[in-house]
Design an enzyme around this catalytic site. Structure first.
Site, PDB file in Angstrom:
ATOM      1  N   LYS A  22       0.818  -1.335  -0.002  1.00  0.00           N
ATOM      2  CA  LYS A  22      -0.009   0.093  -0.051  1.00  0.00           C
ATOM      3  C   LYS A  22       1.072   1.332   0.193  1.00  0.00           C
ATOM      4  O   LYS A  22       0.771   2.108  -0.874  1.00  0.00           O
ATOM      5  CB  LYS A  22      -0.907   0.029   1.370  1.00  0.00           C
ATOM      6  CG  LYS A  22      -1.601   1.244   1.606  1.00  0.00           C
ATOM      7  CD  LYS A  22      -2.154   1.438   2.979  1.00  0.00           C
ATOM      8  CE  LYS A  22      -2.295   2.766   3.513  1.00  0.00           C
ATOM      9  NZ  LYS A  22      -1.354   3.795   4.015  1.00  0.00           N
ATOM     10  N   ASN A  23       2.039   1.267   0.896  1.00  0.00           N
ATOM     11  CA  ASN A  23       2.588   2.634   0.896  1.00  0.00           C
ATOM     12  C   ASN A  23       3.614   3.129  -0.246  1.00  0.00           C
ATOM     13  O   ASN A  23       4.129   3.931  -0.133  1.00  0.00           O
ATOM     14  CB  ASN A  23       3.363   2.556   2.304  1.00  0.00           C
ATOM     15  CG  ASN A  23       2.151   2.934   3.530  1.00  0.00           C
ATOM     16  OD1 ASN A  23       1.134   3.358   3.206  1.00  0.00           O
ATOM     17  ND2 ASN A  23       2.580   2.570   4.631  1.00  0.00           N
ATOM     18  N   CYS A 117      -5.090   8.892   8.220  1.00  0.00           N
ATOM     19  CA  CYS A 117      -5.259   8.480   9.749  1.00  0.00           C
ATOM     20  C   CYS A 117      -4.982   9.403  10.740  1.00  0.00           C
ATOM     21  O   CYS A 117      -4.003  10.073  10.860  1.00  0.00           O
ATOM     22  CB  CYS A 117      -4.283   7.023   9.953  1.00  0.00           C
ATOM     23  SG  CYS A 117      -4.959   5.546   8.770  1.00  0.00           S
ATOM     24  N   ARG A 123       0.357  15.574  12.619  1.00  0.00           N
ATOM     25  CA  ARG A 123       1.035  14.973  11.655  1.00  0.00           C
ATOM     26  C   ARG A 123       1.488  16.090  10.555  1.00  0.00           C
ATOM     27  O   ARG A 123       1.111  16.280   9.491  1.00  0.00           O
ATOM     28  CB  ARG A 123       0.150  13.749  10.844  1.00  0.00           C
ATOM     29  CG  ARG A 123      -0.142  12.669  11.913  1.00  0.00           C
ATOM     30  CD  ARG A 123      -0.520  11.595  11.233  1.00  0.00           C
ATOM     31  NE  ARG A 123       0.404  10.728  10.239  1.00  0.00           N
ATOM     32  CZ  ARG A 123      -0.230   9.545   9.541  1.00  0.00           C
ATOM     33  NH1 ARG A 123      -1.389   9.370   9.588  1.00  0.00           N
ATOM     34  NH2 ARG A 123       0.815   9.073   8.859  1.00  0.00           N
ATOM     35  N   ASP A 309       3.599   0.678  12.000  1.00  0.00           N
ATOM     36  CA  ASP A 309       2.488   0.243  11.317  1.00  0.00           C
ATOM     37  C   ASP A 309       1.979  -1.129  11.871  1.00  0.00           C
ATOM     38  O   ASP A 309       1.107  -1.929  11.532  1.00  0.00           O
ATOM     39  CB  ASP A 309       2.553   0.270   9.837  1.00  0.00           C
ATOM     40  CG  ASP A 309       2.382   1.646   9.371  1.00  0.00           C
ATOM     41  OD1 ASP A 309       2.754   1.954   8.085  1.00  0.00           O
ATOM     42  OD2 ASP A 309       2.188   2.597  10.197  1.00  0.00           O
ATOM     43  N   ARG A 401      -9.111   0.940   3.290  1.00  0.00           N
ATOM     44  CA  ARG A 401      -8.135   1.724   2.748  1.00  0.00           C
ATOM     45  C   ARG A 401      -6.794   1.270   2.461  1.00  0.00           C
ATOM     46  O   ARG A 401      -6.305   1.681   1.290  1.00  0.00           O
ATOM     47  CB  ARG A 401      -7.919   2.967   3.663  1.00  0.00           C
ATOM     48  CG  ARG A 401      -8.995   3.922   3.672  1.00  0.00           C
ATOM     49  CD  ARG A 401      -8.430   4.937   4.701  1.00  0.00           C
ATOM     50  NE  ARG A 401      -6.999   5.563   4.190  1.00  0.00           N
ATOM     51  CZ  ARG A 401      -6.157   6.188   4.976  1.00  0.00           C
ATOM     52  NH1 ARG A 401      -6.491   6.167   6.190  1.00  0.00           N
ATOM     53  NH2 ARG A 401      -5.178   6.601   4.522  1.00  0.00           N
TER      54      ARG A 401
HETATM   55  C1  EPZ Z   1       3.959   7.047   6.375  1.00  0.00           C
HETATM   56  O1  EPZ Z   1       3.416   8.130   6.993  1.00  0.00           O
HETATM   57  C2  EPZ Z   1       3.167   6.076   6.174  1.00  0.00           C
HETATM   58  N1  EPZ Z   1       2.129   6.508   5.356  1.00  0.00           N
HETATM   59  C3  EPZ Z   1       2.513   5.670   7.746  1.00  0.00           C
HETATM   60  O2  EPZ Z   1       1.807   4.427   7.248  1.00  0.00           O
HETATM   61  C4  EPZ Z   1       3.410   5.119   8.587  1.00  0.00           C
HETATM   62  O3  EPZ Z   1       3.085   4.810   9.834  1.00  0.00           O
HETATM   63  C5  EPZ Z   1       4.803   6.378   8.630  1.00  0.00           C
HETATM   64  O4  EPZ Z   1       5.266   6.721   7.249  1.00  0.00           O
HETATM   65  C6  EPZ Z   1       5.924   5.765   9.290  1.00  0.00           C
HETATM   66  O5  EPZ Z   1       6.352   4.746   8.558  1.00  0.00           O
HETATM   67  C7  EPZ Z   1       2.133   6.369   4.077  1.00  0.00           C
HETATM   68  O6  EPZ Z   1       3.147   6.027   3.610  1.00  0.00           O
HETATM   69  C8  EPZ Z   1       1.221   6.792   3.275  1.00  0.00           C
HETATM   70  P1  EPZ Z   1       6.717   9.825   8.591  1.00  0.00           P
HETATM   71  P2  EPZ Z   1       4.070   9.547   7.142  1.00  0.00           P
HETATM   72  O7  EPZ Z   1       6.596  11.396   7.747  1.00  0.00           O
HETATM   73  O8  EPZ Z   1       5.110   9.749   5.910  1.00  0.00           O
HETATM   74  C9  EPZ Z   1       6.929  13.226  11.973  1.00  0.00           C
HETATM   75  C10 EPZ Z   1      -0.106   3.007   7.478  1.00  0.00           C
HETATM   76  O9  EPZ Z   1      -0.608   2.548   8.497  1.00  0.00           O
HETATM   77  N2  EPZ Z   1       7.024  14.351  10.729  1.00  0.00           N
HETATM   78  O10 EPZ Z   1       7.763   8.882   8.583  1.00  0.00           O
HETATM   79  O11 EPZ Z   1       3.196  10.525   7.509  1.00  0.00           O
HETATM   80  C11 EPZ Z   1       5.592  12.512  11.805  1.00  0.00           C
HETATM   81  O12 EPZ Z   1       4.634  13.444  12.888  1.00  0.00           O
HETATM   82  C12 EPZ Z   1       0.368   4.659   7.653  1.00  0.00           C
HETATM   83  O13 EPZ Z   1       0.077   2.563   6.364  1.00  0.00           O
HETATM   84  C13 EPZ Z   1       7.326  15.442  11.045  1.00  0.00           C
HETATM   85  O14 EPZ Z   1       7.417  15.786  12.205  1.00  0.00           O
HETATM   86  O15 EPZ Z   1       5.150   9.388   8.343  1.00  0.00           O
HETATM   87  C14 EPZ Z   1       5.948  11.410  12.651  1.00  0.00           C
HETATM   88  O16 EPZ Z   1       6.040  11.701  14.156  1.00  0.00           O
HETATM   89  C15 EPZ Z   1      -0.097   5.400   9.017  1.00  0.00           C
HETATM   90  N3  EPZ Z   1       7.464  16.396   9.949  1.00  0.00           N
HETATM   91  C16 EPZ Z   1       7.304  10.978  11.973  1.00  0.00           C
HETATM   92  O17 EPZ Z   1       7.823  12.358  11.548  1.00  0.00           O
HETATM   93  C17 EPZ Z   1       7.217  16.183   8.669  1.00  0.00           C
HETATM   94  O18 EPZ Z   1       7.205  16.959   7.665  1.00  0.00           O
HETATM   95  C18 EPZ Z   1       7.369   9.893  11.159  1.00  0.00           C
HETATM   96  O19 EPZ Z   1       6.301  10.438  10.063  1.00  0.00           O
HETATM   97  C19 EPZ Z   1       6.955  14.912   8.542  1.00  0.00           C
HETATM   98  C20 EPZ Z   1       6.949  13.830   9.496  1.00  0.00           C
END
Ligand code: EPZ
Length: 432
Positions: A22-23, A117, A123, A309, A401
């Site tokens: 998915k991702n 989510c 986020r 995840d 989803r």
């Molecule tokens: C991706 O989300 C995935 N979603 C999430 O999967 C997954 O949980 C996450 O990566 C971590 O592996 C998709 O790929 C569509 P991050 P993403 O940016 O990109 C902070 C699922 O269940 N952060 O790696 O949003 C953020 O708040 C979903 O499949 C910032 O501070 O995650 C978090 O604490 C849920 N600033 C951490 O970094 C930013 O600009 C990691 O977030 C971006 C992120």
């Protein structure tokens, strides 16, 4: 609206075929809009997030042909840039990848801020915007939209970017924008998840020049255009892990087919600690739990650490493990809303910030529960299948989803799970 009805208390036996990741898919579909030609994408998962993103591309003039249940052709040769409306972007967090893709191809993007989510907590996408700014885009956030455009003409330029935080989304989004920028880009402190490597491989198969995906540093030499080609999406590490956690919770023996064993290492290691047997046979895993589950501790980390995840799904199994387990969620500020639903089934869980302490119980009991996000929903199916008696799961739209044919796949493992419509009056009541 639908709900799932689950009769639990039986072990799982059988085989499950794992679908495309998915991702990876939710990044590769936006990436396809950068290609001036036809992308033939194989192993595309049939999930609502992918369907939504493809409909957004169609609204922008892309031509999409479905060749079979897991193969699509996306032709964005005549795609025109357009504002991505709120009611589309809010339904899928990955809509933010459209910003990087549109900036890369057209030097401009106007996209509603994403939804997706809600684990509780914010986020942010500040690291995405930091990367776009470094690549020469002027970025404004107003009225719920992100308006970004190249300052010099209609093309971004190469840059050196050091991410303040390891972020999957920022890593991929900046990689998309830089792929067609004029010049050389180095991104440091990047995320290394398998789906990041998959997106880089997709772009390279369409003519991009990206090196280092899967390591701490990604180096990109921008190219003039991307040509069409064929690409097959990797199997979904988290979907596979979800079914592995299910047999850990329920007992039995299943064969998880069409995976990349290396991607499963962090999940396999934890399940072995819990007394689950895992045997690698080619591109499949034989997963068996005969004896009692044993407690363990989990701390979620960026890949190759234990994936966030998989945290809710493992919590479902740990509710039934002998002893006290501790889960530390270090990626998101909070991701334990689902534990309230587990308590309705008799789980003994205490949550304090990003820590969950789970006292194993002899069994869970079926109850009415509600999913609040994709992985929590999957975890509720696991808990319901392991619980004695009948459970009803609402909020199943979250599950669909990201999980292709989830009902059929669990039925194929002997799970007693069915779908039923929620009567309007009942739905109105539950809406509060
Ligand atoms: C991706 O989300 C995935 N979603 C999430 O999967 C997954 O949980 C996450 O990566 C971590 O592996 C998709 O790929 C569509 P991050 P993403 O940016 O990109 C902070 C699922 O269940 N952060 O790696 O949003 C953020 O708040 C979903 O499949 C910032 O501070 O995650 C978090 O604490 C849920 N600033 C951490 O970094 C930013 O600009 C990691 O977030 C971006 C992120």
């Amino acid at each position: 609206m639908k709900k799932y009805i689950v009769e639990g208390g039986n072990p799982l036996f059988g085989e499950v075929q794992i679908s495309g990741a998915k991702n990876a898919a939710v990044a590769i579909i936006p990436a396809a809009l950068m290609v001036d030609g036809v992308c033939r994408i194989e192993n595309m998962p049939q999930i609502s997030d992918a369907t939504l993103l493809m409909s957004i591309l169609q609204d922008m003039g892309a031509h999409i042909r479905v060749l079979n249940k897991s193969t699509v052709e996306i032709d964005c040769s005549s795609l025109h840039n357009a504002r991505i409306p709120y009611d589309s972007a809010r339904r899928c967090r990955a809509s933010y990848y459209l910003i990087g893709a549109l900036l890369g191809r057209f030097g401009a993007a106007d996209v509603a801020l994403p939804g997706g989510c809600d684990f509780g907590g914010t986020r942010p996408i500040d690291q995405h915007l930091k990367g776009f700014h470094a690549l020469g885009a002027q970025v404004e956030v107003q009225g719920g939209f992100i308006d970004a455009r190249a300052v010099d003409g209609d093309r971004l330029h190469g840059a050196n970017i050091f991410l303040d935080k390891v972020s999957v989304g920022a890593t991929i989004n900046i990689m998309l924008a830089a792929a067609l920028a004029d010049g050389y880009t180095v991104i440091e402190n990047v995320a290394k998840e398998p789906h990041i490597v998959d997106v880089a491989n997709f772009l390279n198969s369409m003519g991009a020049n990206i090196k280092g995906a899967g390591t701490d540093i990604i180096k990109i030499r921008g190219v003039e255009r991307l040509h069409g080609g064929t690409y097959s999406i990797i199997p979904d590490q988290i979907e596979a892990g979800t079914y592995m956690a299910a047999v850990a919770a329920c007992g039995g023996q299943i064969k998880v087919c069409n995976i990349i064993p290396k991607h499963m290492d962090c999940i396999t290691a934890k399940l072995l600690e819990m007394g689950v047997e895992v045997e690698e046979i080619d591109d499949n895993l034989l997963v068996r739990r005969i004896g009692p589950l044993v407690k363990t501790n989990i701390k979620t980390m960026p890949y190759p650490g234990f994936p966030t995840d998989m945290q809710p799904q493992m919590a479902a199994a740990l509710c039934l493990a002998h002893g006290t387990s501790i889960i530390t969620e270090s990626i998101f500020s909070s991701r334990f809303r689902y534990t309230e639903e587990f308590k309705r089934m008799g789980a003994q869980i205490q949550v304090d910030g990003n820590l969950a302490v789970i006292e194993g119980v002899d069994h869970l009991t079926g109850a009415q529960v509600e999913a609040c996000d994709l992985r929590a929903g999957a975890a509720m199916i696991i808990a319901a299948l392991a619980a004695y008696g009948t459970s009803e799961i609402r909020g199943v739209q979250y599950i669909e989803r990201g999980y292709e044919n989830v009902i059929e796949k669990f039925r194929g493992l002997g799970g007693n799970i069915s779908v039923s419509e929620i009567p309007d009056e009942e739905e109105a009541l539950s809406a509060g």
